[in-house]
Write a protein that holds these residues in place. Structure first.
Motif, mmCIF file in Angstrom:
data_model
loop_
_atom_site.group_PDB
_atom_site.id
_atom_site.type_symbol
_atom_site.label_atom_id
_atom_site.label_comp_id
_atom_site.label_asym_id
_atom_site.label_seq_id
_atom_site.Cartn_x
_atom_site.Cartn_y
_atom_site.Cartn_z
ATOM 1 N N ALA A 1 0.840 -1.197 0.000
ATOM 2 C CA ALA A 1 0.000 0.000 0.000
ATOM 3 C C ALA A 1 0.870 1.240 0.000
ATOM 4 N N VAL A 2 0.475 2.231 -0.787
ATOM 5 C CA VAL A 2 1.063 3.566 -0.718
ATOM 6 C C VAL A 2 0.194 4.348 0.270
ATOM 7 N N CYS A 3 0.773 4.762 1.372
ATOM 8 C CA CYS A 3 0.005 5.280 2.507
ATOM 9 C C CYS A 3 -0.568 6.678 2.244
ATOM 10 N N THR A 4 -1.544 7.030 3.063
ATOM 11 C CA THR A 4 -2.129 8.366 2.971
ATOM 12 C C THR A 4 -1.092 9.450 3.245
ATOM 13 N N ALA A 5 -0.033 9.117 3.972
ATOM 14 C CA ALA A 5 1.030 10.097 4.223
ATOM 15 C C ALA A 5 1.644 10.575 2.912
ATOM 16 N N ALA A 6 1.761 9.680 1.938
ATOM 17 C CA ALA A 6 2.304 10.071 0.638
ATOM 18 C C ALA A 6 1.361 11.045 -0.062
ATOM 19 N N TYR A 7 0.076 10.789 0.019
ATOM 20 C CA TYR A 7 -0.934 11.662 -0.580
ATOM 21 C C TYR A 7 -0.924 13.043 0.079
ATOM 22 N N ARG A 8 -0.851 13.078 1.406
ATOM 23 C CA ARG A 8 -0.815 14.365 2.119
ATOM 24 C C ARG A 8 0.409 15.171 1.717
ATOM 25 N N THR A 9 1.551 14.484 1.624
ATOM 26 C CA THR A 9 2.784 15.171 1.244
ATOM 27 C C THR A 9 2.677 15.715 -0.180
ATOM 28 N N TYR A 10 2.096 14.938 -1.073
ATOM 29 C CA TYR A 10 1.872 15.354 -2.458
ATOM 30 C C TYR A 10 1.024 16.623 -2.513
ATOM 31 N N LEU A 11 -0.097 16.653 -1.798
ATOM 32 C CA LEU A 11 -0.971 17.826 -1.813
ATOM 33 C C LEU A 11 -0.292 19.052 -1.219
ATOM 34 N N GLN A 12 0.429 18.836 -0.118
ATOM 35 C CA GLN A 12 1.021 19.967 0.604
ATOM 36 C C GLN A 12 2.216 20.559 -0.147
ATOM 37 N N ARG B 1 -3.050 21.667 -2.079
ATOM 38 C CA ARG B 1 -4.052 21.804 -1.017
ATOM 39 C C ARG B 1 -4.626 23.212 -0.975
ATOM 40 N N ALA B 2 -3.758 24.208 -1.017
ATOM 41 C CA ALA B 2 -4.230 25.590 -0.964
ATOM 42 C C ALA B 2 -5.084 25.918 -2.191
ATOM 43 N N ALA B 3 -4.638 25.460 -3.366
ATOM 44 C CA ALA B 3 -5.384 25.738 -4.595
ATOM 45 C C ALA B 3 -6.757 25.071 -4.570
ATOM 46 N N ILE B 4 -6.811 23.843 -4.034
ATOM 47 C CA ILE B 4 -8.082 23.116 -3.980
ATOM 48 C C ILE B 4 -9.029 23.743 -2.964
#
Length: 361
Positions: free
Chosen positions: A39-50, A55-58
Motif C-alpha cells: 500500500a502507498v500510505c495516505t502520508a504520501a498523498y498528504r505530502t503530495y498535496l502539501q 491543497r491551498a489551490a483546492i
C-alpha cells in the motif's frame, strides 16, 4: 513511511492505508488467499498535496462549490484539473513508491511485473457511505515510472466532478478524504466476479450469492455482460442455484475487451468446487469482519486447481446491512406463541433471487 506491506502492522491502520488496503491486510493476516502487493500510505498523498501547493489551490476552488449547484461543482472541477496538470510528486515520495514496486518485482521474480493500481480512500467502502466506483482502478500496469504515474491518477481521482459531487452530497469535504493506493500483482483471471454473503435481492443471510464471468472482473463490475449467478445455502454449503449468463466479451488484460467464442457465452465459468471454495472463504470473511461482506474474487489461471481462487477485495455490504432487522419473534407475545411460530414456519422455503439488485458503479 510512505509505503507498507500487507502483512506489516501499519497496514492494519485504516487511517494510514484506507479501507481497501485494510481489507487486504486483514485477509493476508488471516491466511486467506491474496495476491502479493503493498500500500502507498495516505502520508504520501498528504505530502503530495502539501508540497505541490495543491491543497491551498483546492481549498480556494472548493470555497464556492455546493452540492445543490451542479454548475459550481463543475467550475471547481475545472479549476482543480488545471492545478493538477502542473503539480509534481515530491522526490522522496516517488522514490519510495518506485522502490516498493521494484521490491515486489524481486519478491515475485518477474522484472517489470504487471500490477493493479487501485484507490483505497479512508472514506471508501465504509458501511455508512460507499465511494465504490467513484475513484480509479487500473490493471496491467508495468514499469516503475508507469506505476508512479497511475498512483498519482488514483490520488487525482478524488477531485473528478463525479467524486466531488458525491462527497459534497454526503456532506464530506473532498479534502477530508485521504487517498491511499494499493499496488498488487495482476491476477491472470480465467474467471472473476463478485460475491455477497447474503442475498443482495432479499437480504436473506442464509444465502451466499456469486456473479461471475470470463476473464477479469471488469466486465461484471461495468455491467458489460450478464454474468452467471450461483446461490449457495450458507448453512449446508451446497449449491442450490446455477443460472448461466450471457458472456460475449472478456477482459484478458485491462486495456480492452475481446470477444468470447459463442460456445462459451452461456457455459458456466465456475465449477461447483470453486463456488463452494469461495463460499467457505466468504463465511470466513463474514466471521472476521462481523458483518455481511461484498467481495471481489478471481480464479487465477497461473495457479493449480484447488489453489487458484484469489480474493481481490472485501467491503461491508451496505444495502441490507443498513436496514433494521425485524426480530424473528415478538418478545411480548409469550413463549407459547414463539414455539407455535417456530413450528408453523418450519416448512417455509427461501426463494432464490432472480436478479442482483446491487450496482457497483
Amino acid at each position: 513511511m510512505y509505503t507498507t506491506l500487507f502483512d506489516e502492522q501499519l497496514c492494519q491502520d485504516v487511517g494510514a492505508v484506507g479501507g481497501k488496503a485494510l481489507g487486504l491486510a486483514e485477509m493476508t493476516t488471516a491466511g486467506l488467499p491474496v495476491a502479493p502487493g503493498f500500500a502507498v500510505c495516505t502520508a504520501a498523498y498528504r505530502t503530495y498535496l502539501q508540497e505541490s501547493g495543491l491543497r491551498a489551490a483546492i481549498e480556494t476552488a472548493l470555497a464556492g462549490a455546493s452540492s445543490g449547484s451542479p454548475g459550481s461543482v463543475a467550475a471547481a472541477e475545472r479549476t482543480i484539473a488545471e492545478a493538477l496538470t502542473s503539480a509534481q510528486v515530491p522526490a522522496d515520495v516517488a522514490a519510495e513508491v518506485t522502490g516498493g514496486y521494484e521490491a515486489l518485482c524481486a519478491q515475485v521474480g518477474v522484472p517489470d511485473l504487471s500490477v493493479a493500481v487501485r484507490s483505497s480512500a479512508t472514506a471508501e467502502d465504509s458501511a455508512g457511505a460507499s465511494f465504490a466506483g467513484e475513484f480509479e482502478t487500473y490493471v496491467d500496469v508495468s514499469g516503475a515510472a508507469e506505476v508512479l504515474a497511475h498512483v498519482r491518477r488514483c490520488w487525482d481521482s478524488v477531485f473528478t466532478g463525479r467524486a466531488l459531487a458525491y462527497a459534497l452530497d454526503k456532506g464530506i469535504s473532498p479534502l477530508d478524504i485521504e487517498m491511499a493506493v494499493v499496488v498488487q500483482k495482476t491476477v491472470r483471471a480465467r474467471a472473476a466476479g463478485v460475491m455477497f454473503t447474503l442475498s443482495p435481492v432479499t437480504g436473506d443471510r442464509s444465502r451466499i450469492v456469486l456473479e461471475a464471468s470470463w476473464g477479469l472482473g471488469l466486465s461484471v463490475v461495468g455491467g458489460e455482460v450478464t454474468p452467471d449467478r450461483y446461490t449457495v445455502d450458507k448453512v449446508r454449503l451446497t449449491v442450490c442455484e446455477r443460472v448461466p449468463g450471457d458472456k460475449r466479451i472478456e477482459y484478458r488484460r485491462g486495456d480492452a475487451p475481446v470477444s468470447v467464442p459463442e460456445d462459451r457465452w452461456s457455459q458456466l465459468c465456475l465449477s461447483d468446487e470453486q463456488v463452494l471454495a469461495l463460499a467457505r472463504l466468504g463465511k470466513s470473511l463474514e466471521r472476521l469482519q462481523r458483518c455481511p461482506q461484498d467481495i471481489e474474487f478471481a480464479v487465477d489461471e497461473d495457479l493449480p486447481a484447488g489453489a487458484d481462487v484469489v480474493l481481490l477485495q472485501c467491503r461491508p455490504e451496505t444495502i441490507w446491512s443498513a436496514k433494521a432487522r425485524k426480530p424473528a419473534f415478538d418478545p411480548s407475545a409469550g413463549l407459547l406463541s414463539m414455539v407455535a411460530a417456530s413450528v408453523s414456519g418450519a416448512d417455509t422455503h427461501h426463494t432464490a433471487p432472480t436478479k442482483s439488485g446491487h450496482s457497483r458503479g
